[in-house]
Design a protein around this motif. Structure first.
Motif, PDB file in Angstrom:
ATOM      1  N   HIS A  96      45.836   3.460  -5.486  1.00 13.08           N
ATOM      2  CA  HIS A  96      47.270   3.216  -5.653  1.00 13.08           C
ATOM      3  C   HIS A  96      47.499   2.192  -6.757  1.00 13.08           C
ATOM      4  CE1 HIS A  96      46.243   4.049  -1.397  1.00 13.08           C
ATOM      5  NE2 HIS A  96      47.139   5.005  -1.568  1.00 13.08           N
ATOM      6  N   SER A  97      48.590   2.351  -7.474  1.00 14.01           N
ATOM      7  CA  SER A  97      48.891   1.439  -8.579  1.00 14.01           C
ATOM      8  C   SER A  97      49.345   0.066  -8.095  1.00 14.01           C
ATOM      9  CB  SER A  97      49.974   2.061  -9.470  1.00 14.01           C
ATOM     10  OG  SER A  97      50.282   1.222 -10.545  1.00 14.01           O
ATOM     11  N   ASP A  98      49.929   0.013  -6.900  1.00 13.97           N
ATOM     12  CA  ASP A  98      50.431  -1.250  -6.328  1.00 13.97           C
ATOM     13  C   ASP A  98      51.425  -1.942  -7.255  1.00 13.97           C
ATOM     14  OD1 ASP A  98      48.873  -0.712  -4.148  1.00 13.97           O
ATOM     15  OD2 ASP A  98      47.366  -2.242  -4.546  1.00 13.97           O
ATOM     16  N   THR A  99      52.278  -1.112  -7.878  1.00 12.04           N
ATOM     17  CA  THR A  99      53.309  -1.657  -8.759  1.00 12.04           C
ATOM     18  C   THR A  99      54.702  -1.209  -8.312  1.00 12.04           C
ATOM     19  OG1 THR A  99      52.913   0.202 -10.280  1.00 12.04           O
ATOM     20  CG2 THR A  99      51.846  -1.905 -10.796  1.00 12.04           C
ATOM     21  N   SER A 100      54.857  -0.932  -7.018  1.00 12.98           N
ATOM     22  CA  SER A 100      56.191  -0.629  -6.501  1.00 12.98           C
ATOM     23  C   SER A 100      57.076  -1.861  -6.626  1.00 12.98           C
ATOM     24  CB  SER A 100      56.105  -0.212  -5.027  1.00 12.98           C
ATOM     25  OG  SER A 100      55.355   0.972  -4.877  1.00 12.98           O
ATOM     26  N   ASP A 101      58.363  -1.639  -6.801  1.00 12.56           N
ATOM     27  CA  ASP A 101      59.283  -2.770  -6.878  1.00 12.56           C
ATOM     28  C   ASP A 101      59.470  -3.408  -5.511  1.00 12.56           C
ATOM     29  OD1 ASP A 101      61.088  -4.593  -7.995  1.00 12.56           O
ATOM     30  OD2 ASP A 101      62.788  -3.284  -7.571  1.00 12.56           O
ATOM     31  N   THR A 102      59.573  -2.569  -4.477  1.00 14.30           N
ATOM     32  CA  THR A 102      59.701  -3.078  -3.104  1.00 14.30           C
ATOM     33  C   THR A 102      58.938  -2.158  -2.161  1.00 14.30           C
ATOM     34  OG1 THR A 102      61.708  -1.801  -2.641  1.00 14.30           O
ATOM     35  CG2 THR A 102      62.013  -4.026  -3.530  1.00 14.30           C
ATOM     36  N   MET A 103      58.645  -2.688  -0.987  1.00 11.46           N
ATOM     37  CA  MET A 103      58.130  -1.888   0.120  1.00 11.46           C
ATOM     38  C   MET A 103      58.998  -2.178   1.333  1.00 11.46           C
ATOM     39  SD  MET A 103      53.964  -1.835   0.016  1.00 11.46           S
ATOM     40  CE  MET A 103      53.917  -0.612   1.346  1.00 11.46           C
ATOM     41  N   TYR A 104      59.670  -1.156   1.817  1.00  9.39           N
ATOM     42  CA  TYR A 104      60.567  -1.322   2.961  1.00  9.39           C
ATOM     43  C   TYR A 104      61.536  -2.487   2.749  1.00  9.39           C
ATOM     44  CZ  TYR A 104      57.125   1.777   5.017  1.00  9.39           C
ATOM     45  OH  TYR A 104      56.273   2.838   5.247  1.00  9.39           O
ATOM     46  N   GLY A 105      61.988  -2.608   1.499  1.00  8.06           N
ATOM     47  CA  GLY A 105      62.973  -3.626   1.160  1.00  8.06           C
ATOM     48  C   GLY A 105      62.410  -4.982   0.800  1.00  8.06           C
ATOM     49  N   GLU A 106      61.083  -5.138   0.879  1.00  4.74           N
ATOM     50  CA  GLU A 106      60.468  -6.439   0.601  1.00  4.74           C
ATOM     51  C   GLU A 106      59.826  -6.461  -0.788  1.00  4.74           C
ATOM     52  OE1 GLU A 106      60.724  -9.100   2.488  1.00  4.74           O
ATOM     53  OE2 GLU A 106      61.871  -7.983   3.991  1.00  4.74           O
ATOM     54  N   LYS A 107      60.006  -7.561  -1.500  1.00  2.00           N
ATOM     55  CA  LYS A 107      59.441  -7.715  -2.841  1.00  2.00           C
ATOM     56  C   LYS A 107      57.954  -8.069  -2.813  1.00  2.00           C
ATOM     57  CE  LYS A 107      62.944  -7.364  -5.902  1.00  2.00           C
ATOM     58  NZ  LYS A 107      62.910  -6.553  -7.138  1.00  2.00           N
ATOM     59  N   ILE A 108      57.513  -8.706  -1.739  1.00  2.00           N
ATOM     60  CA  ILE A 108      56.120  -9.117  -1.632  1.00  2.00           C
ATOM     61  C   ILE A 108      55.464  -8.307  -0.522  1.00  2.00           C
ATOM     62  CG2 ILE A 108      54.539 -11.005  -1.108  1.00  2.00           C
ATOM     63  CD1 ILE A 108      56.610 -12.923  -2.234  1.00  2.00           C
ATOM     64  N   ALA A 109      54.490  -7.481  -0.906  1.00  2.38           N
ATOM     65  CA  ALA A 109      53.780  -6.626   0.042  1.00  2.38           C
ATOM     66  C   ALA A 109      52.532  -6.089  -0.654  1.00  2.38           C
ATOM     67  CB  ALA A 109      54.673  -5.485   0.517  1.00  2.38           C
ATOM     68  N   HIS A 110      51.704  -5.381   0.093  1.00  2.00           N
ATOM     69  CA  HIS A 110      50.436  -4.933  -0.488  1.00  2.00           C
ATOM     70  C   HIS A 110      50.608  -3.807  -1.500  1.00  2.00           C
ATOM     71  CE1 HIS A 110      50.025  -1.141   1.840  1.00  2.00           C
ATOM     72  NE2 HIS A 110      50.682  -1.800   2.783  1.00  2.00           N
ATOM     73  N   THR A 112      53.005  -4.084  -3.933  1.00  2.00           N
ATOM     74  CA  THR A 112      53.780  -4.656  -5.039  1.00  2.00           C
ATOM     75  C   THR A 112      53.067  -5.750  -5.848  1.00  2.00           C
ATOM     76  OG1 THR A 112      54.812  -6.451  -3.741  1.00  2.00           O
ATOM     77  CG2 THR A 112      55.868  -4.282  -3.651  1.00  2.00           C
ATOM     78  N   PRO A 113      51.814  -6.128  -5.554  1.00  2.00           N
ATOM     79  CA  PRO A 113      51.271  -7.345  -6.186  1.00  2.00           C
ATOM     80  C   PRO A 113      51.217  -7.309  -7.703  1.00  2.00           C
ATOM     81  CG  PRO A 113      49.515  -6.095  -5.138  1.00  2.00           C
ATOM     82  CD  PRO A 113      50.805  -5.516  -4.666  1.00  2.00           C
ATOM     83  N   PHE A 114      50.894  -6.146  -8.272  1.00  2.00           N
ATOM     84  CA  PHE A 114      50.744  -6.107  -9.725  1.00  2.00           C
ATOM     85  C   PHE A 114      52.081  -5.934 -10.432  1.00  2.00           C
ATOM     86  CE2 PHE A 114      46.657  -4.763  -7.910  1.00  2.00           C
ATOM     87  CZ  PHE A 114      45.919  -5.863  -8.316  1.00  2.00           C
ATOM     88  N   ARG A 115      53.082  -5.424  -9.738  1.00  2.00           N
ATOM     89  CA  ARG A 115      54.454  -5.430 -10.280  1.00  2.00           C
ATOM     90  C   ARG A 115      54.896  -6.877 -10.459  1.00  2.00           C
ATOM     91  NH1 ARG A 115      58.342  -1.060 -10.716  1.00  2.00           N
ATOM     92  NH2 ARG A 115      60.369  -1.968 -11.174  1.00  2.00           N
ATOM     93  N   ARG A 116      54.719  -7.686  -9.423  1.00  2.00           N
ATOM     94  CA  ARG A 116      55.126  -9.086  -9.505  1.00  2.00           C
ATOM     95  C   ARG A 116      54.295  -9.826 -10.562  1.00  2.00           C
ATOM     96  NH1 ARG A 116      58.158  -6.982  -6.113  1.00  2.00           N
ATOM     97  NH2 ARG A 116      59.032  -6.511  -8.159  1.00  2.00           N
TER      98      ARG A 116
END
Length: 263
Positions: A96-110, A112-116
């Protein structure tokens, strides 16, 4: 529970790598410094606590090899690394790329780390690569954002039935002498060899390809490493943690300053 099980399986690891000639324990000061202390009930606060822990770990030049656990941990580590070294070249093995903007509405999650990390300038995107991406997604644009930032994406199907040695020569040349961070998600491997993870995806990398990626990092200016997403309850055999322990030893063997014996 991942780090604990990997530690347990590491009892099988011997100090010398006869294949590559690496003898890391003869040339590096190596220690298990224990777990980073953080709250498990407040993820944003946990990120702050992990970041502060790594500021202390790396302040005198220590190269951390981190066991996980949730991939969220890469984000605060990269924050601390950027403060000391500037933007890093990322070599990221994952389904997985792990660059989602959010997960279930949260900015910090497994997821999203590389997006942040990219948003905060922690990564040198033009010299970064993600290897092994595959599986179902949420939309046709799942990979578009990270590709638009300049990160090279190597899909899982691009790795089928081939050696990854040529790929790693290209990756190494592009990174040059710039600071490098390696993040290896165990689900980058096929679940037939590493089932103990929370989000397995079929048609993944072989263990041999995992070794080719790691050994291809020899000579790079590696500043930190993590190996994450090992979840022992999903693999009662313990094989996933054993694979992780061996991969971590291989990562130790490519760090700067390791002594090599010629065969």
């Amino acid at each position: 529970m991942g780090p604990r099980q990997i530690r347990s399986e590491s009892a099988f690891i011997r100090p010398f790598n006869p294949t590559t000639g690496a003898a890391p324990f003869e040339s590096l000061q190596i220690a298990d410094i224990g777990d980073a202390a953080f709250t498990i009930y407040n993820l944003p606060e946990a990120v702050k606590q992990i970041r502060e822990a790594y500021r202390q770990i790396i302040k005198n030049g220590c190269i951390p090899l981190t066991l996980g656990g949730d991939h969220t941990l890469s984000y605060p580590i990269l924050q601390a690394m950027k403060e000391k070294y500037g933007p890093l070249c990322l070599i990221h093995v994952d389904a997985h790329s792990d660059t989602s903007d959010t997960m279930y509405g949260e900015k910090i999650a497994h997821g999203t780390p590389f997006r942040r990390a990219i948003e905060e300038g922690c990564l040198d995107c033009e010299r970064s690569v993600q290897i092994g991406l595959r599986g179902t997604g949420y939309s046709v644009d799942d990979y578009k954002w990270v590709a638009d930032q300049g990160v090279r994406l190597v899909l899982g199907e691009d790795c089928w039935n081939k050696s990854l040695v040529p790929l790693m020569k290209e990756v190494s040349t592009k990174a040059g002498d710039r600071p490098v961070y390696i993040s290896f998600d165990i689900d980058g491997l096929d679940p037939s060899v590493a089932p103990g993870t929370g989000t397995p995806e079929i048609a993944g990398l072989s263990i041999i390809q995992g070794l080719e990626i790691i050994r291809g990092c020899k000579g790079l200016n590696i500043k930190g490493v993590d190996l994450v997403e090992v979840s022992p309850p999903f693999d009662p055999s313990g094989n996933t943690a054993l694979v992780a322990a061996n991969l971590m030893f291989e990562l130790l063997c490519v760090l700067p300053g390791v002594k090599y014996y010629t065969k």
